[in-house]
Design an enzyme around this catalytic site. Structure first.
Site, PDB file in Angstrom:
ATOM      1  N   HIS C  64       0.707  -1.168  -0.101  1.00  0.00           N
ATOM      2  CA  HIS C  64      -0.094  -0.085  -0.048  1.00  0.00           C
ATOM      3  C   HIS C  64       0.840   1.233  -0.034  1.00  0.00           C
ATOM      4  CE1 HIS C  64       0.193   1.201   4.169  1.00  0.00           C
ATOM      5  NE2 HIS C  64       0.203  -0.106   4.666  1.00  0.00           N
ATOM      6  N   ASP C 167       6.070   2.392   7.104  1.00  0.00           N
ATOM      7  CA  ASP C 167       4.818   1.340   6.763  1.00  0.00           C
ATOM      8  C   ASP C 167       4.047   2.131   5.658  1.00  0.00           C
ATOM      9  OD1 ASP C 167       2.324   0.253   6.980  1.00  0.00           O
ATOM     10  OD2 ASP C 167       1.693   0.871   8.990  1.00  0.00           O
ATOM     11  N   GLU C 199      -5.388   1.689   2.657  1.00  0.00           N
ATOM     12  CA  GLU C 199      -4.883   0.598   3.451  1.00  0.00           C
ATOM     13  C   GLU C 199      -5.234   0.756   5.005  1.00  0.00           C
ATOM     14  OE1 GLU C 199      -3.045  -2.624   6.005  1.00  0.00           O
ATOM     15  OE2 GLU C 199      -2.775  -0.399   5.882  1.00  0.00           O
ATOM     16  N   GLU C 200      -4.809   2.152   5.307  1.00  0.00           N
ATOM     17  CA  GLU C 200      -4.689   2.356   6.734  1.00  0.00           C
ATOM     18  C   GLU C 200      -6.183   2.552   7.222  1.00  0.00           C
ATOM     19  OE1 GLU C 200      -2.341   2.092   8.652  1.00  0.00           O
ATOM     20  OE2 GLU C 200      -0.312   2.185   7.483  1.00  0.00           O
ATOM     21  N   ASP C 222       3.741  -6.011   3.417  1.00  0.00           N
ATOM     22  CA  ASP C 222       3.516  -4.849   4.334  1.00  0.00           C
ATOM     23  C   ASP C 222       4.360  -5.267   5.539  1.00  0.00           C
ATOM     24  OD1 ASP C 222       2.398  -2.710   5.372  1.00  0.00           O
ATOM     25  OD2 ASP C 222       0.169  -3.433   5.121  1.00  0.00           O
ATOM     26  N   HIS C 308       3.689   2.918  13.233  1.00  0.00           N
ATOM     27  CA  HIS C 308       2.615   4.179  13.285  1.00  0.00           C
ATOM     28  C   HIS C 308       3.373   5.218  14.273  1.00  0.00           C
ATOM     29  CE1 HIS C 308      -1.279   2.382  11.588  1.00  0.00           C
ATOM     30  NE2 HIS C 308      -0.421   2.045  10.844  1.00  0.00           N
TER      31      HIS C 308
END
Lengths: 355, 362, 334
Positions: C64, C167, C199-200, C222, C308
Site C-alpha cells: 500500500h 509502513d 489500506e490504513e 507490508d 505508526h
C-alpha cells in the site's frame, strides 16, 4: 410558495410511511407511485431496492456515461423479540437508536392485521431507585404496551420478528424548520423524486443515464446500495443523505459539524469513506456557479451508503451531499427546508454537469 | 468398493453421519487439509465441484432440468481451535485461539495437535493448591503439554500448526448427543443427508452445498467468496443457535427438541423468510421464529449481500454449550432440519417466487 | 535500482489515505520500465502488469502507498487547526511532533493544555501552523487538507533504517525491487504489481483491485510488528531474522499451500526467513482473500519496530530477503 407547499407535503407523506430497515415495502410503493409519471418502468431488484433509470441524449450513442444517485428508504426502528407475560412486548432496535430517546415514545407495530398503536414504557419513577432515576432506562427494561390484556391476546396479533417504528407528528416550526421521524433519509428520497421531475421537464443534452436508486437497509450497515451499485456499475455515484449536526448552544464551534441553514453539506471524509478531492472540489464549484448554497462538513463522523458503494466491484467514485439534521435517529429529527432545496438543486446540477 | 460402502451406510444413519463428519478435523483456516476425508464421506453421493483458495468446499446435485434455478445451502465447515505460536523448552506450546473459545473449558482438557504427525496433548492447568485466585488466564497465556522433549517437539511441531479438541462423541438421554464441532458440522451433515436423500426428480433446481471456510475467524466468512462463485438464485444459511439453558434469557435462546429456528432479520430476505415459514407450516415442520433485528451473527448477511444480492434465509439448529468440545444437540431437531432442507430444495413455490432472472434495469 | 535511495524518495513524499496522487506519480515513473501495462482504477490504485506468455496463474502482489495522517476539519478564530485522524494514529507518539500538509505547509501537532495522555484523542489535539489569525491560516490551509507527521529517513548502526513512513513505503520499495528482478524473466502467467490505496482506513483499495484482477494467488507486502523490543508481547518475529512469512494476523489466515511454498522457496534459495503470527492488526491480505470469488492469499512482511510512530525501524537485509523470496517464489509458480 406553491413549490414550498408541494415539497413539504411530499416530505410529510414520505416520513409518515412505515419503513424500518428490512421492511421498506410501504415506502417503496409510495415512491413508485410518486415517480410513475416520470419513470413508469422503475423496478425492484432482488434486495428490494427501487431503481428508476432516466436516459438522456442519444440513447444509441456508444459513449454513454452513467451516474447513480441514491437515497435510502429505510429508517431506524424496532423489532419485537419477545411477548412477555401480561401481553407486553419486548423489543430491540433496528439500527442505532440511543436508549435516551426511547422511553415515552409512541410507536406503530406492523402486525399480521396491519399497523397498531403502541407506546414504549418502563416502570414509573416511583418504583425507580435513586440510581435508576439518573440514567436512561436500558432497552431490556423497556417494553411496548399495545393495550393487550394478556399474553394470549398479544400473541394472537403480534409475531416475534414484527417490525415497529416511531409514531411522530410531522410539522413545520420556527423559521423554515421541519420536524418529524425518518427525515433520515426520506428527505433524500424526496430530493430525488423532485430532481427526477425537473429533469423530465428540462432534460440535459448529454448522453447520460441517471440511475435513481431508492435503497434499503442503510441503517443496519449492510446496505442494499451495494447490490444496486454492483448491478449498475456507474461511472460516478452521488449519495443524498442527512448528516447529524450539533449546531446547538453549548457546542464548541469546531464540533458542530455543519450549520443548519448553511446549505447542503458536502463531505471530505467520514468514518466509511475518504472522498475524492477532485469530485468534492467539482461539486463545490458547481454549487458556486449555479448559486446553490453549499457548505463543507467540518467534522469527521458517521458513515453512509457511500462507504459500501465506493468499494463495490472495481471501485466507484462517490460523492455525498447531506442535509444537516439535528437529533438524528430519534422521533424528532429537525432540519431546515432551505437545506433540503439546496440538496435537491445540487443533485440536478451535478447530474447535468459532473460527467 | 469400500468407499462406496461407507457413504452408502452413512446416508442411511444420520447420527453416525453427524459423528463422522464432525470428527473430521477442520480448524478454521485449515479446512483444505480435509478435502479427501470430505470427499470420501460425501463425494460419491454428491458431485464434488471444487475446493477454492479460501478453503471453501463446494458440492452439487443437479436436477437435470433445463434452466433450473440454482439453490445454495451454506453451512460452515470450519471449527474453533488453536494455533501454535511458539514451541517452548520442555515441549510446551504457546497458542492463540482460532475463533471465540470459552476459556473456562480450557484448562486440563484433551487436545489433538495436527503437526507432522497427529499428536495428543493436554492443556496445562495449575492445581488449586498452587493457585491464588480463580481468575482465568487468557488463552494466549495457557500452554499445551505435548509430553515430548524440546527437540522432538520442535521437530514435529512447527509454528502455525493447528490444534483441535479431541473428537469424542457420547449419547445422552432422549436422543441428545454430545461432542465437539456440532457448530456447524452437525448442520452440514443434516444438509448433506437431506440433499442426498432427496430424489433428483423432486428437486426444484440445481442444489449447491457450500461447506464454507473461516466463519469463526473472519467477519465475512469464506461464504462471501463461495456464494459469489456460485451466484445462486436464492440461498439458505444454516448455523447453530443458542439453546435455552439455566441462566439465559428466553428471548435470546431457542428451546431444544422444539425444532429448528428461522430468523427474522433486517439483514436477510424477508419474503424468502416468510416463504420458508409458510413451508414449515404447510409441511408440519417443527419450527420457531426468532428475532435477530440487525444481524443474525451468521453467514446469512454476507451471502445475502453478495454481488447484486442473493435472497437468503437464516435457519438455526438449537445447540447447548456452544464453542466447547462438549456441545449438545438433539437428534430430533437434526431430523427436523433434514426434513426442512429436503422440502426447501423441492419447493416449486419458492423457486417460482425467487425468480428474478427477468429483471433488468437499463 | 538502489534500494535505499528509492525507499528514501518514497518516504519523503507525503500521501495520506485517499490522497495518493503524488506517490502514485513517483511509483509510476519507477515501475514503468519493469512492466508492460499500467492503469489507475477509480479509487486510485496503481496496477502495473507484467504480461505472461500464456497459461499460468494470475499472481497479484500488493503493497500500500498510503500512510496515516490528519485531516483539517475546522479552523479556529486563533488560526489553530482542528483535525480528524486518518488511520490508526498513536497520539502519544504524535504529540508535539512536526507535521506538514499535502501542500507543504509546516506546523506541529499539540494536545490541549491539561489533557492527560490517557485521554488523548483527535478532539483534544490541534495543529499550530504559526498563523496569527483565522484569516492568515485560511490563506494557507483549507478544510479537507491533509497533514502527515513530517517524513524523514536515516541509516542507523547495523544496516538498519529509521524514520517514517516505512509502513508501507518499504513494502512499495520491495515490490519495485521484485518487479525489477522479474523484468527479464519469461513467465507463463500475468503478474500484477498493485500499489494500493486506503489500506490504513480499512484495506479498501486492495479490495477493488483484487476484484478487477481476479488473481489465483495474491501476496501482500507490508510491515509486521516484532517481539524483540523491551516489554513487548511474546511474538516469534525479530528484526534482522529475515523475511516474515505470515501465517495469520487478526484479519486473515493465509493459505497453507502458499505458506509452505514460500518457506520451501526460502530454504531452496538459502533466503533468511521466519514465520509470523500477528495477534492484532490486519493488512490488505484479507481484502484480497475475499474479493469476488476469492483468492489463495499469503503475505511476506518486513519486520518493523515502533509501527505508526514518528520513528519506525527496519533492517534493510530483511527487505532484501523479502524481495528475493517473493521474486523466487513467483518464478517458481508463475
Amino acid at each position: 410558495m406553491n413549490d414550498m407547499k408541494n415539497s413539504l407535503s411530499l416530505i410529510e407523506r414520505l416520513c409518515g410511511a412505515f419503513g424500518p430497515s428490512g421492511c421498506e415495502g410501504e415506502v417503496a410503493s409510495l415512491i413508485k407511485n410518486e415517480i410513475f409519471d416520470v419513470c413508469p418502468d422503475a423496478k425492484f431488484d432482488r434486495m428490494g431496492n427501487l431503481i428508476a433509470v432516466m436516459r438522456f441524449g442519444d440513447v444509441t450513442a456508444s459513449e454513454r456515461k452513467r451516474i447513480m444517485i441514491s437515497a435510502h428508504m429505510d429508517e431506524v426502528g424496532f423489532m419485537i423479540t419477545e411477548i412477555k407475560s401480561g401481553g407486553y412486548l419486548g423489543f430491540d432496535t433496528v439500527g442505532g437508536i440511543s436508549a435516551s430517546v426511547l422511553a415515552g415514545r409512541r410507536v406503530k407495530v406492523l402486525t399480521q392485521n396491519g399497523l397498531i398503536n403502541g407506546v414504549i414504557a418502563s416502570k414509573a419513577i416511583h418504583h425507580k431507585d435513586k440510581k435508576e432515576r439518573q440514567k436512561a432506562v436500558d432497552i431490556d427494561k423497556l417494553y411496548i404496551d399495545i393495550g393487550a390484556c394478556d399474553k394470549e391476546e398479544a400473541e394472537a396479533l403480534v409475531r416475534i420478528g414484527d417490525f415497529a417504528t416511531f409514531d411522530s407528528e410531522f410539522y413545520t416550526f420556527g423559521e423554515d424548520l421541519v420536524k418529524g421521524k425518518a427525515l433520515d433519509d426520506r428527505m433524500g428520497c424526496a430530493a430525488m423524486i423532485e430532481a427526477m421531475r425537473r429533469l423530465k421537464d428540462s432534460p440535459p443534452k448529454k448522453n447520460i443515464d441517471a440511475c435513481f436508486c431508492f435503497t434499503v437497509r442503510e441503517e443496519i450497515g449492510l446496505s442494499g446500495a451495494k447490490a444496486a451499485a454492483y448491478e449498475l456499475s456507474p461511472d460516478v455515484a452521488l449519495v443524498l443523505e442527512t448528516t447529524a449536526i450539533a449546531d446547538i448552544a453549548d457546542a464548541a464551534a469546531s464540533r458542530r459539524v455543519a450549520d443548519m441553514g448553511g446549505g447542503v453539506a458536502i463531505s471530505f471524509m467520514d468514518r466509511s469513506t475518504v472522498y475524492s478531492r477532485e469530485l468534492v472540489d467539482a461539486a463545490i464549484d458547481i454549487a458556486k456557479r449555479k448559486g446553490v448554497k453549499a457548505q463543507v462538513k467540518r467534522y469527521v463522523s458517521g458513515g453512509n451508503d457511500a462507504g459500501t458503494i465506493h468499494k463495490t466491484a472495481e471501485g466507484i467514485k462517490t460523492l455525498a451531499a447531506s442535509v444537516p439534521t439535528r437529533y438524528l435517529h430519534s422521533a424528532a429529527c429537525v432540519a431546515n427546508i432551505n437545506d433540503y432545496f439546496a440538496q435537491r438543486d445540487l443533485c440536478v446540477s451535478i447530474i447535468e454537469e459532473i460527467i | 468398493m469400500l468407499k462406496i460402502l461407507i457413504s452408502e451406510i452413512m446416508m442411511k444413519d444420520l447420527k453416525r453421519f453427524i459423528f463422522s463428519l464432525c470428527a473430521v478435523p477442520s480448524v478454521s483456516g485449515f479446512e483444505s487439509r480435509s478435502t479427501e476425508a470430505l470427499r470420501s464421506l460425501i463425494g460419491d453421493e454428491l458431485e464434488f465441484v471444487s475446493v477454492d483458495g479460501v478453503g471453501n468446499h463446494l458440492f452439487c446435485k443437479r436436477s437435470g432440468k433445463q434452466n433450473a434455478p440454482k439453490i445454495l445451502i451454506d453451512t460452515h465447515f470450519d471449527e474453533i481451535g488453536l494455533l501454535v505460536t511458539e514451541v517452548l523448552d520442555g515441549g510446551f506450546l504457546r497458542v492463540c485461539q482460532m475463533g471465540g473459545i470459552d476459556p473456562s473449558i480450557m484448562q486440563a482438557s484433551d487436545v489433538v495437535i495436527y503437526g507432522k504427525q497427529t499428536l495428543r496433548g493436554v492443556v496445562v492447568s495449575t492445581p488449586p493448591h498452587l493457585k491464588k485466585d480463580s481468575d482465568l488466564p487468557k488463552i494466549e497465556e495457557m500452554l499445551i503439554d505435548t509430553g515430548l522433549s524440546t527437540d522432538k517437539a520442535r521437530e514435529l511441531i512447527e509454528i502455525g500448526t493447528p490444534v483441535g479438541f479431541a473428537p469424542v462423541y457420547t449419547e445422552l438421554l432422549n436422543g441428545r448427543i454430545c461432542g465437539k464441532s456440532f457448530d456447524d458440522k452437525a448442520c452440514a451433515a443434516c444438509a448433506a443427508f437431506a440433499i442426498v436423500n432427496t430424489p433428483k426428480e423432486a428437486l426444484a433446481g440445481d442444489v449447491y452445498l457450500l461447506l464454507s471456510s473461516v466463519e469463526e475467524t473472519n467477519r465475512l466468512g469464506g461464504a462471501a467468496a463461495g456464494a459469489f462463485s456460485v451466484m445462486p438464485d436464492y440461498a439458505m444459511v444454516i448455523d447453530v443457535n443458542l439453546a435455552r439453558v439455566p441462566d439465559t434469557k428466553d428471548f435470546e435462546t431457542v428451546e431444544m427438541d422444539k425444532g429448528i429456528s428461522i430468523s427474522v432479520s433486517a439483514s436477510t430476505h424477508l419474503e424468502l423468510t416468510r416463504l420458508t415459514e409458510k413451508l414449515c407450516v404447510d409441511r408440519e415442520i417443527e419450527h420457531s421464529m426468532i428475532a435477530a433485528p440487525t444481524s443474525t451473527g451468521t453467514n446469512a448477511a454476507s451471502v445475502n449481500l453478495t454481488a447484486c444480492g442473493i435472497p437468503t434465509v437464516d435457519v438455526g439448529l438449537p445447540l447447548a454449550s456452544m464453542h466447547t468440545y462438549t456441545e449438545v444437540v438433539s437428534m430430533r431437531d437434526c431430523e427436523t432440519l433434514v426434513k426442512l432442507v429436503g422440502e426447501f430444495i423441492s419447493s416449486e413455490e419458492i423457486a417460482e417466487k425467487m425468480n428474478f432472472s427477468e429483471v433488468s434495469f437499463i | 535500482m538502489n534500494f535505499y535511495s528509492v525507499l528514501k524518495e518514497l518516504c519523503l513524499c507525503p500521501s495520506v489515505s485517499g490522497r495518493e496522487q503524488k506517490i502514485r506519480e513517483k511509483i509510476s515513473a519507477i515501475v514503468s520500465p519493469f512492466c508492460d501495462e499500467m492503469r489507475t482504477d477509480a479509487l486510485g490504485n496503481l496496477i502495473a502488469v507484467k504480461k505472461g506468455v500464456g497459461g499460468g496463474k494470475r499472481v497479484m502482489l500488493a503493497a500500500h502507498m498510503d500512510e496515516i495522517g490528519f485531516m483539517v476539519t475546522f479552523i479556529e478564530d486563533s488560526g489553530m487547526l482542528r483535525v480528524a485522524t486518518v488511520g490508526g494514529i498513536s497520539f502519544t507518539a504524535a504529540a508535539f511532533g512536526e507535521v506538514v500538509s499535502e501542500n507543504g505547509v509546516r506546523g506541529t501537532i499539540i494536545p490541549e493544555e491539561k489533557v492527560k495522555p490517557a485521554d488523548f484523542k483527535a478532539d483534544s489535539f490541534y495543529i499550530d501552523i504559526g498563523a496569527k489569525s483565522k484569516k492568515q491560516a485560511e490563506a494557507k490551509v483549507r478544510i479537507g487538507d491533509f497533514f502527515v507527521l513530517t517524513p524523514h529517513v536515516q541509516k542507523l548502526a547495523g544496516g538498519r533504517v529509521c524514520g517514517r513512513p516505512l509502513d508501507d513505503r518499504i513494502g512499495c520499495a520491495v515490490l519495485l525491487d521484485i518487479a525489477e528482478r522479474l523484468r527479464d524473466k519469461a513467465l507463463d502467467g500475468d503478474v500484477y504489481y498493485v500499489f494500493s490505496v486506503q489500506e490504513e482506513v480499512g484495506c479498501r483499495g486492495a479490495m477493488t483491485a483484487a476484484f478487477a484482477i481476479k488473481p489465483d494467488i495474491a501476496i501482500c507486502l507490508d510491515v509486521t510488528a516484532t517481539g524483540d523490543t523491551l516489554g513487548a508481547s511474546p511474538m516469534a518475529c525479530r528484526l534482522g531474522d529475515g523475511a516474515a512469512v505470515k501465517i495469520k494476523d487478526a484479519s486473515v489466515i493465509c493459505n497453507e499451500e502458499i505458506v509452505r511454498g514460500l518457506c520451501e522457496t526460502a530454504q531452496e534459495n538459502k533466503i533468511k526467513y521466519q514465520k509470523e503470527i500477528l495477534l492484532f492488526g490486519g493488512t490488505d491480505t484479507s481484502s484480497m482473500q475475499l474479493a469476488g470469488a476469492g483468492a489463495a492469499v499469503g503475505a511476506v512482511s518486513i519486520p518493523t519496530r515502533y509501527i505508526h510512530s514518528g520513528n519506525e525501524m527496519c533492517d534493510l537485509s530483511d527487505a532484501q530477503s523479502c524481495a528475493a523470496l517473493v521474486s523466487e517464489y513467483v518464478k517458481k509458480i508463475g
